[in-house]
Design a protein around this motif. Structure first.
Motif, PDB file in Angstrom:
ATOM      1  N   VAL A 166      -6.241  -7.148   3.778  1.00 60.90           N
ATOM      2  CA  VAL A 166      -5.511  -6.275   2.860  1.00 60.90           C
ATOM      3  C   VAL A 166      -6.289  -4.973   2.691  1.00 60.90           C
ATOM      4  O   VAL A 166      -7.517  -4.980   2.543  1.00 60.90           O
ATOM      5  N   ARG A 167      -5.574  -3.871   2.705  1.00 63.65           N
ATOM      6  CA  ARG A 167      -6.224  -2.593   2.428  1.00 63.65           C
ATOM      7  C   ARG A 167      -5.913  -2.191   0.993  1.00 63.65           C
ATOM      8  O   ARG A 167      -4.783  -1.836   0.667  1.00 63.65           O
ATOM      9  N   LEU A 168      -6.918  -2.288   0.145  1.00 64.66           N
ATOM     10  CA  LEU A 168      -6.790  -1.848  -1.239  1.00 64.66           C
ATOM     11  C   LEU A 168      -7.977  -0.919  -1.480  1.00 64.66           C
ATOM     12  O   LEU A 168      -9.085  -1.347  -1.787  1.00 64.66           O
ATOM     13  N   ALA A 169      -7.720   0.371  -1.277  1.00 63.20           N
ATOM     14  CA  ALA A 169      -8.795   1.364  -1.288  1.00 63.20           C
ATOM     15  C   ALA A 169      -8.217   2.731  -1.594  1.00 63.20           C
ATOM     16  O   ALA A 169      -7.001   2.948  -1.498  1.00 63.20           O
ATOM     17  N   VAL A 170      -9.087   3.658  -1.945  1.00 59.87           N
ATOM     18  CA  VAL A 170      -8.683   5.033  -2.283  1.00 59.87           C
ATOM     19  C   VAL A 170      -9.153   5.982  -1.193  1.00 59.87           C
ATOM     20  O   VAL A 170     -10.284   5.875  -0.704  1.00 59.87           O
ATOM     21  N   GLU A 171      -8.273   6.898  -0.803  1.00 61.12           N
ATOM     22  CA  GLU A 171      -8.678   8.000   0.073  1.00 61.12           C
ATOM     23  C   GLU A 171      -7.907   9.243  -0.342  1.00 61.12           C
ATOM     24  O   GLU A 171      -6.924   9.165  -1.077  1.00 61.12           O
ATOM     25  N   SER A 172      -8.343  10.385   0.144  1.00 61.97           N
ATOM     26  CA  SER A 172      -7.662  11.646  -0.166  1.00 61.97           C
ATOM     27  C   SER A 172      -6.686  11.982   0.946  1.00 61.97           C
ATOM     28  O   SER A 172      -7.018  11.872   2.135  1.00 61.97           O
ATOM     29  N   LEU A 173      -5.474  12.380   0.561  1.00 64.29           N
ATOM     30  CA  LEU A 173      -4.507  12.878   1.534  1.00 64.29           C
ATOM     31  C   LEU A 173      -4.935  14.276   1.978  1.00 64.29           C
ATOM     32  O   LEU A 173      -5.815  14.891   1.362  1.00 64.29           O
ATOM     33  N   PRO A 174      -4.339  14.814   3.048  1.00 62.27           N
ATOM     34  CA  PRO A 174      -4.763  16.127   3.554  1.00 62.27           C
ATOM     35  C   PRO A 174      -4.760  17.236   2.512  1.00 62.27           C
ATOM     36  O   PRO A 174      -5.577  18.159   2.583  1.00 62.27           O
ATOM     37  N   ASP A 175      -3.861  17.152   1.526  1.00 59.22           N
ATOM     38  CA  ASP A 175      -3.819  18.204   0.502  1.00 59.22           C
ATOM     39  C   ASP A 175      -4.761  17.919  -0.670  1.00 59.22           C
ATOM     40  O   ASP A 175      -4.771  18.658  -1.665  1.00 59.22           O
TER      41      ASP A 175
END
Length: 338
Positions: free
Chosen positions: A294-303
């Motif tokens: 399962v992917r439960l994580a935070v990342e930033s979108l390109p904007d």
């Protein structure tokens, strides 16, 4: 942006059980939540799920068990209002076929991946020999939530609306598009994450089932060894008995196969002979959104917009839904407090 009361504008992508529970957790915490989903809830993979609360085809096991225990607690409470929520507490047997791994031995092994689940379920015990169907070496007896998924999804949508959330029926071309004017995006797109993220690790595990009239079956029975392409399960629901099933990796077809359906009924009828003559009500196929973990994580979108990913739950969407929703809420609170 965050209001004076601390609420954030959140766009949740995906209207299945994972998206709706995440949205509810956020809306009931005071956030302004908008669910974006191409399909109505009753057209999602979640609507096809058998609805038994039990970890199945989901990793990492340690976190999955923690999420499952939390969901068990929530669903058991909702089962006090079955007509409203679609959740009921039903007794049944989880089995292992003869020649397969012995669950009694596994439970005694401190390294067993589901030992924490066995310990957490109230009243769960080893099945006696007389309680096991012929051909099964070992198993567990338990009273667990069994969820009527179409009814449960309607309840979740109503609960989200009552908390101030909204649902939009539209497709999105990207997570950035979904997050326009939002402070946070929560990605619960399931199999759609393969293209939206994009994440090539996301793939389908096809599940076919048959729904028949209930000839009087009151308990559930499941035999679903990890990795097996064919499973056996009998799940009594208010609308009939759900018979299964299959678990075929990387199979994309949503069309029921008549030969597979015949084999499913035959497997189930070996344990409940009365099913052999039960009238067939429906054939269904769902594509479980699987991933190595399962992917439960935070990342930033390109904007720069933060995105909380919550996808890849395989065959355990309803089982881990509320536990994962709690974790999504924690991640969004942390972003708010930055």
């Amino acid at each position: 942006m965050a209001s004076d009361t601390g609420g954030m504008d959140v766009a949740v992508v995906g209207g299945g059980v994972i998206g709706l529970t995440s949205a509810i957790a956020l809306a009931e915490d005071g956030h302004r939540v908008r669910v974006v989903s191409r399909d109505a809830a009753d057209r999602t993979t979640s609507a096809v799920a058998g609805g038994l609360c039990w970890p199945y085809r989901v990793r990492p096991y340690e976190r999955a068990v923690q999420w499952s225990v939390r969901s068990f607690e929530v669903l058991a409470a909702l089962a006090e209002r079955p007509r409203e929520t679609g959740a009921r507490m039903v007794t049944g047997t989880m089995t292992r076929a003869a020649g397969g791994p012995d669950t009694r031995q596994a439970h005694d092994d401190a390294g067993d991946e589901l030992a924490a689940w066995y310990a957490a379920v109230p009243g769960l015990r080893r099945a006696g020999a007389a309680e096991l169907p012929e051909g099964y070496a070992a198993g567990w007896r338990a009273r667990t939530p069994l969820v009527d998924m179409p009814a449960h999804l309607r309840y979740l949508e109503q609960r989200l609306t009552a908390a101030g959330g909204t649902v939009e029926r539209c497709g999105v071309g990207s997570l950035a598009e979904a997050g326009e004017a939002a402070d946070v995006v929560v990605n619960c797109s399931g199999l759609g994450a393969r293209e939206l993220v994009p994440d090539p690790d996301v793939h389908p595990v096809q599940g076919q089932l048959v729904i028949v009239e209930n000839p009087g079956i009151e308990e559930w029975l499941v035999s679903a060894d990890a990795g097996a392409a064919e499973t056996t399960y009998v799940l009594p629901q208010p609308y009939g008995v759900v018979l299964g099933g299959t678990a075929r990796e990387n199979a994309w077809s949503r069309e029921p196969d008549p030969a597979v359906a015949e084999a499913i009924v035959a497997r189930c009828a070996r344990h409940f002979p009365e099913l052999a003559g039960a009238r067939v009500l429906a054939h269904k196929v769902g594509l479980r959104p699987a991933r190595p973990a399962v992917r439960l994580a935070v990342e930033s979108l390109p904007d720069g917009t933060p995105c909380v990913h919550n996808y890849g739950h395989g065959g355990a969407g309803v089982t881990v839904s509320w536990g994962c929703a709690d974790e999504v809420l924690r991640r969004v609170r942390a972003l708010r407090d930055l």
